[in-house]
Motif scaffolding. Structure first.
Motif, PDB file in Angstrom:
ATOM      1  N   ARG A  66       0.837  -1.194   0.000  1.00 56.88           N
ATOM      2  CA  ARG A  66       0.000   0.000   0.000  1.00 56.88           C
ATOM      3  C   ARG A  66       0.879   1.255   0.000  1.00 56.88           C
ATOM      4  NH1 ARG A  66      -3.460  -0.445   4.813  1.00 56.88           N
ATOM      5  NH2 ARG A  66      -1.452  -0.180   5.797  1.00 56.88           N
ATOM      6  N   GLY A  67       0.739   2.085  -1.018  1.00 65.14           N
ATOM      7  CA  GLY A  67       1.453   3.353  -1.073  1.00 65.14           C
ATOM      8  C   GLY A  67       2.922   3.240  -1.426  1.00 65.14           C
ATOM      9  N   VAL A  68       3.384   2.067  -1.845  1.00 63.68           N
ATOM     10  CA  VAL A  68       4.796   1.882  -2.165  1.00 63.68           C
ATOM     11  C   VAL A  68       4.941   1.509  -3.630  1.00 63.68           C
ATOM     12  CG1 VAL A  68       6.870   0.551  -1.653  1.00 63.68           C
ATOM     13  CG2 VAL A  68       5.290   1.111   0.187  1.00 63.68           C
ATOM     14  N   SER A  69       5.773   2.260  -4.346  1.00 68.01           N
ATOM     15  CA  SER A  69       6.085   1.954  -5.737  1.00 68.01           C
ATOM     16  C   SER A  69       7.591   2.087  -5.917  1.00 68.01           C
ATOM     17  CB  SER A  69       5.387   2.931  -6.686  1.00 68.01           C
ATOM     18  OG  SER A  69       3.987   2.826  -6.558  1.00 68.01           O
ATOM     19  N   PHE A  70       8.161   1.210  -6.714  1.00 66.26           N
ATOM     20  CA  PHE A  70       9.593   1.239  -6.981  1.00 66.26           C
ATOM     21  C   PHE A  70       9.811   1.519  -8.454  1.00 66.26           C
ATOM     22  CE2 PHE A  70       8.933  -1.696  -3.456  1.00 66.26           C
ATOM     23  CZ  PHE A  70       9.703  -1.076  -2.483  1.00 66.26           C
ATOM     24  N   PHE A  71      10.713   2.457  -8.753  1.00 71.02           N
ATOM     25  CA  PHE A  71      11.074   2.803 -10.116  1.00 71.02           C
ATOM     26  C   PHE A  71      12.483   2.292 -10.361  1.00 71.02           C
ATOM     27  CE2 PHE A  71       7.520   5.389  -9.269  1.00 71.02           C
ATOM     28  CZ  PHE A  71       6.937   5.722 -10.481  1.00 71.02           C
ATOM     29  N   ILE A  72      12.620   1.344 -11.294  1.00 66.89           N
ATOM     30  CA  ILE A  72      13.892   0.691 -11.560  1.00 66.89           C
ATOM     31  C   ILE A  72      14.257   0.959 -13.011  1.00 66.89           C
ATOM     32  CG2 ILE A  72      15.111  -1.519 -11.600  1.00 66.89           C
ATOM     33  CD1 ILE A  72      12.942  -2.478  -9.526  1.00 66.89           C
ATOM     34  N   GLY A  73      15.422   1.560 -13.238  1.00 68.13           N
ATOM     35  CA  GLY A  73      15.860   1.900 -14.579  1.00 68.13           C
ATOM     36  C   GLY A  73      16.314   0.681 -15.362  1.00 68.13           C
ATOM     37  N   VAL A  74      15.931   0.629 -16.620  1.00 67.16           N
ATOM     38  CA  VAL A  74      16.383  -0.419 -17.545  1.00 67.16           C
ATOM     39  C   VAL A  74      16.834   0.255 -18.845  1.00 67.16           C
ATOM     40  CG1 VAL A  74      14.918  -2.242 -16.583  1.00 67.16           C
ATOM     41  CG2 VAL A  74      14.036  -0.823 -18.429  1.00 67.16           C
ATOM     42  N   ASP A  75      17.661  -0.451 -19.617  1.00 73.85           N
ATOM     43  CA  ASP A  75      18.174   0.164 -20.839  1.00 73.85           C
ATOM     44  C   ASP A  75      17.232   0.037 -22.030  1.00 73.85           C
ATOM     45  OD1 ASP A  75      18.550  -2.537 -21.194  1.00 73.85           O
ATOM     46  OD2 ASP A  75      20.652  -2.392 -21.778  1.00 73.85           O
ATOM     47  N   ASN A  76      16.307  -0.952 -21.996  1.00 75.20           N
ATOM     48  CA  ASN A  76      15.368  -1.105 -23.115  1.00 75.20           C
ATOM     49  C   ASN A  76      14.056  -1.663 -22.577  1.00 75.20           C
ATOM     50  OD1 ASN A  76      13.880  -2.046 -25.374  1.00 75.20           O
ATOM     51  ND2 ASN A  76      15.755  -2.185 -26.582  1.00 75.20           N
ATOM     52  N   VAL A  77      13.114  -0.798 -22.287  1.00 81.03           N
ATOM     53  CA  VAL A  77      11.870  -1.205 -21.639  1.00 81.03           C
ATOM     54  C   VAL A  77      11.022  -2.097 -22.553  1.00 81.03           C
ATOM     55  CG1 VAL A  77      10.404   0.772 -22.246  1.00 81.03           C
ATOM     56  CG2 VAL A  77      10.094  -0.382 -20.063  1.00 81.03           C
ATOM     57  N   ASP A  78      11.046  -1.858 -23.852  1.00 76.38           N
ATOM     58  CA  ASP A  78      10.249  -2.678 -24.770  1.00 76.38           C
ATOM     59  C   ASP A  78      10.786  -4.113 -24.827  1.00 76.38           C
ATOM     60  OD1 ASP A  78       8.233  -0.763 -26.026  1.00 76.38           O
ATOM     61  OD2 ASP A  78      10.122   0.324 -26.287  1.00 76.38           O
ATOM     62  N   GLU A  79      12.102  -4.256 -24.847  1.00 76.67           N
ATOM     63  CA  GLU A  79      12.709  -5.583 -24.855  1.00 76.67           C
ATOM     64  C   GLU A  79      12.408  -6.321 -23.543  1.00 76.67           C
ATOM     65  OE1 GLU A  79      17.235  -6.984 -24.464  1.00 76.67           O
ATOM     66  OE2 GLU A  79      16.808  -5.924 -26.341  1.00 76.67           O
ATOM     67  N   TYR A  80      12.494  -5.612 -22.414  1.00 77.17           N
ATOM     68  CA  TYR A  80      12.212  -6.236 -21.120  1.00 77.17           C
ATOM     69  C   TYR A  80      10.739  -6.635 -21.021  1.00 77.17           C
ATOM     70  CZ  TYR A  80      12.803  -7.226 -16.140  1.00 77.17           C
ATOM     71  OH  TYR A  80      12.854  -7.838 -14.915  1.00 77.17           O
ATOM     72  N   TYR A  81       9.856  -5.804 -21.557  1.00 75.96           N
ATOM     73  CA  TYR A  81       8.428  -6.135 -21.597  1.00 75.96           C
ATOM     74  C   TYR A  81       8.217  -7.450 -22.352  1.00 75.96           C
ATOM     75  CZ  TYR A  81       3.527  -5.971 -23.015  1.00 75.96           C
ATOM     76  OH  TYR A  81       2.213  -6.297 -23.246  1.00 75.96           O
ATOM     77  N   GLN A  82       8.880  -7.600 -23.491  1.00 75.82           N
ATOM     78  CA  GLN A  82       8.756  -8.825 -24.284  1.00 75.82           C
ATOM     79  C   GLN A  82       9.237 -10.033 -23.485  1.00 75.82           C
ATOM     80  OE1 GLN A  82       7.285  -8.992 -27.303  1.00 75.82           O
ATOM     81  NE2 GLN A  82       7.483 -11.201 -27.200  1.00 75.82           N
ATOM     82  N   GLN A  83      10.372  -9.905 -22.799  1.00 78.65           N
ATOM     83  CA  GLN A  83      10.893 -10.998 -21.973  1.00 78.65           C
ATOM     84  C   GLN A  83       9.909 -11.372 -20.868  1.00 78.65           C
ATOM     85  OE1 GLN A  83      14.716  -9.781 -20.459  1.00 78.65           O
ATOM     86  NE2 GLN A  83      15.592  -9.557 -22.505  1.00 78.65           N
ATOM     87  N   LEU A  84       9.344 -10.369 -20.211  1.00 78.31           N
ATOM     88  CA  LEU A  84       8.409 -10.623 -19.107  1.00 78.31           C
ATOM     89  C   LEU A  84       7.144 -11.307 -19.600  1.00 78.31           C
ATOM     90  CD1 LEU A  84       8.768  -7.327 -17.050  1.00 78.31           C
ATOM     91  CD2 LEU A  84       9.691  -9.586 -16.482  1.00 78.31           C
TER      92      LEU A  84
END
Length: 132
Positions: A66-84
């Motif tokens: 509740r009320g907690v969000s983490f922002f984690i930097g990645v070099d290619n968000v579209d590629e990571y989305y595909q992997q996930l």
């Protein structure tokens, strides 16, 4: 004093094994240490310079995350989305926001919100990574 950055996230979780399955099996973080017989059971996972320590505690709040969000930097968000998505993760598709990043969002087993962000450089604000 100068703060150098976030060195460690420490999360209380309901199930150490379920959380390791998510952070390692789904997100691809490496298990650095796993102590299932310690009290409390704990594990540390790493991704780049980021360390996440998980400690298994019975749920002490009405709702974790509740009320907690983490922002984690990645070099290619579209590629990571595909992997996930290939790993079966329930992840929201990439989106662009006016605060300077393209991101995907998902929740861990304890409902902590994770934003994986590919930051866009804007004039004079290369080090400013604050949404909102």
């Amino acid at each position: 004093m100068k703060v150098s950055g976030l060195d460690l996230l420490f999360l209380e979780v309901n199930s150490i094994e379920e959380s390791i399955g998510f952070y390692n099996g789904v997100l691809g973080f490496a298990v650095n240490k796993h102590s299932p017989d310690s009290e409390p059971p704990m594990a540390t996972l790493v991704a780049g310079a980021l360390k996440i320590t998980l400690a298994q505690h019975l749920e002490t709040m009405l709702k974790r995350g509740r009320g907690v969000s983490f922002f984690i930097g990645v070099d290619n968000v579209d590629e990571y989305y595909q992997q996930l998505t290939e790993r079966g993760a329930e992840v929201w598709p990439p989106a662009d926001e006016g605060w300077g990043g393209r991101f995907i969002t998902l929740q861990d087993p304890d409902k902590y919100r994770l934003f994986f962000v590919e930051w866009s450089a804007s004039e004079g604000e290369e080090d400013s990574h604050e949404p909102g």
